[in-house]
Design an enzyme around this catalytic site. Structure first.
Site: not given
Ligand code: PMP
Length: 391
Positions: A185, A213, A244
């Protein structure tokens, strides 16, 4: 020592950023107009720092589906999946996700964070070895800590380092769990999944890929990096989020039949309320767009290319590859903050990311594009970065 005394340094650091001007941590977007436009204070802004990759947050069909579910089924389930929080629509969504991935089991969680917590902490308990990429998301680290497994970190995206560590494990490698992400990310780079799959084929182990992502973004049908590289059969568990590409909130895991046991053993599944019916309805609608509207993915990648080339031409140091996440490397935290505020003054919102959230001690301005950005939007983002160079 008082309960809050240990935060003195953190508080001091944050105050540094709050002396004047906008605070980059928890900025209020005062109004939101569309998937690409909002307002902060008096400034209209182009949103170039979201995870709304397919631009579906204002999709009319998804909104209508959410509104109808809200009216028909109420505002919330008021219970966990195990108790009173599994409605027909939760099960239907699980069925649709399982079908999209052609896997026997899909489980819906309340967030992507709890999906990682729920799956990893339950499977990776004391006695299990987990090999994780050093740049893994916090939810993966937290899940490993909660489960109590033995954690081995390998260098970011370094399949050779993973292999060395697997070899050192000897027989234990056969039962180890390898965890990587699709698109990372912060830098927008992708896991070397073909090499990792090759290691798994030779040395054993289980493979879990967090496609948070990359779901909706990569692969012919939007299933993610594993689909794009043709290695889905070698991946044991795929995790994803609704927050996302699916433009809502929630998370999911897909895998084989054995994974059903998580419904009776995973505390982050059992002890939290399930997503509300309106959320589930809008996610089901967005899921259809992932599979049936490849043109959204095409536009997303065109936008990614346009922004990457435009910023590269200006001489900015960017991430290693073209991706919907375009990180712009900045020298110092102070420069980062100044640039971030100047970009807003020029009508563009991006994310300011400081270490440790940004890897390798770097400060970056994390830009992200989505399928709803027009060419003019992308050019306006590039123009805003150009004005920073002229100061
Ligand atoms: N896994 C990854 C790789 C993420 O980047 C994120 C959120 N940025 C999450 C899990 C968590 O997802 P959520 O925001 O939907 O709780």
């Amino acid at each position: 020592m008082g309960l809050y005394d240990k935060f003195a340094r953190l508080v001091g650091e944050r105050e540094q950023f709050q002396t004047s001007g906008l605070n980059p941590f928890g900025t209020c977007i005062d109004e939101i107009y569309s998937a690409t436009e909002g307002r902060i204070g008096d400034q209209k802004i182009i949103l170039a720092g979201t995870n709304n990759y397919l631009g579906l947050t204002f999709d009319a069909t998804a909104i209508a589906a959410g509104q109808a579910a809200l009216a028909e089924q109420g505002t919330g389930t008021t219970g966990s999946r195990m108790a009173n929080g599994s409605y027909g629509s939760h099960l239907a969504l699980e069925q649709e996700i399982a079908e999209l991935f052609d896997r026997p089991t899909a489980i819906v969680f309340s967030t992507g964070y709890t999906a990682n917590l729920g799956v990893i902490s339950t499977l990776a308990t004391p006695g299990t070895v987990v090999l994780i990429d050093a740049d893994s998301h916090a939810s993966i680290y937290d899940a490993c800590a909660l489960g109590g497994a033995e954690i081995i970190r390998f260098r970011h995206n370094d399949a050779k380092d993973l292999e060395r560590r697997m070899v050192r494990l000897g027989e234990r490698a056969k039962d180890a769990l390898i965890i990587v992400e699709g698109i990372y990310s912060m830098l927008g780079d992708v896991a070397p999944l073909a090499e990792i799959v090759d290691i798994k084929r030779r040395l054993g182990g289980y493979l879990l890929v967090d496609e948070a992502h990359s779901f909706g973004v990569m692969g012919k049908n939007g299933r993610g990096l594993a689909e794009e590289l043709g290695v889905e059969q070698d991946v044991d568990i795929i995790l994803g989020t609704f927050s996302k590409s699916l433009a809502s909130i929630g998370g999911f895991a897909v895998g084989n039949k054995e994974m059903e046991v998580l419904r009776y053993s995973s505390r982050p599944y059992i002890f939290t309320a399930s997503p509300s019916p309106a959320i589930i309805a809008s996610v089901r609608s967005a899921l259809k767009s992932v599979a049936k509207k490849p043109e959204l993915r095409e536009k997303l990648w065109k936008n990614a290319e346009r922004l990457y080339h435009g910023l590269a031409k200006l001489g900015y140091e960017l991430g290693p590859r073209i991706s919907p996440v375009v990180p712009v490397m900045i020298g110092s935290k102070e420069d980062g903050l100044r640039y971030w505020r100047d970009l807003i003054a020029n009508g563009v919102y991006v994310n300011l990311v400081l270490p440790p959230a940004a890897p390798a001690g770097i400060t970056l301005l994390r830009c992200s594009v989505n399928a709803a950005h027009s060419d003019q939007d992308i050019d306006a983002i590039i123009d805003a970065f150009a004005t920073l160079k002229n100061k």
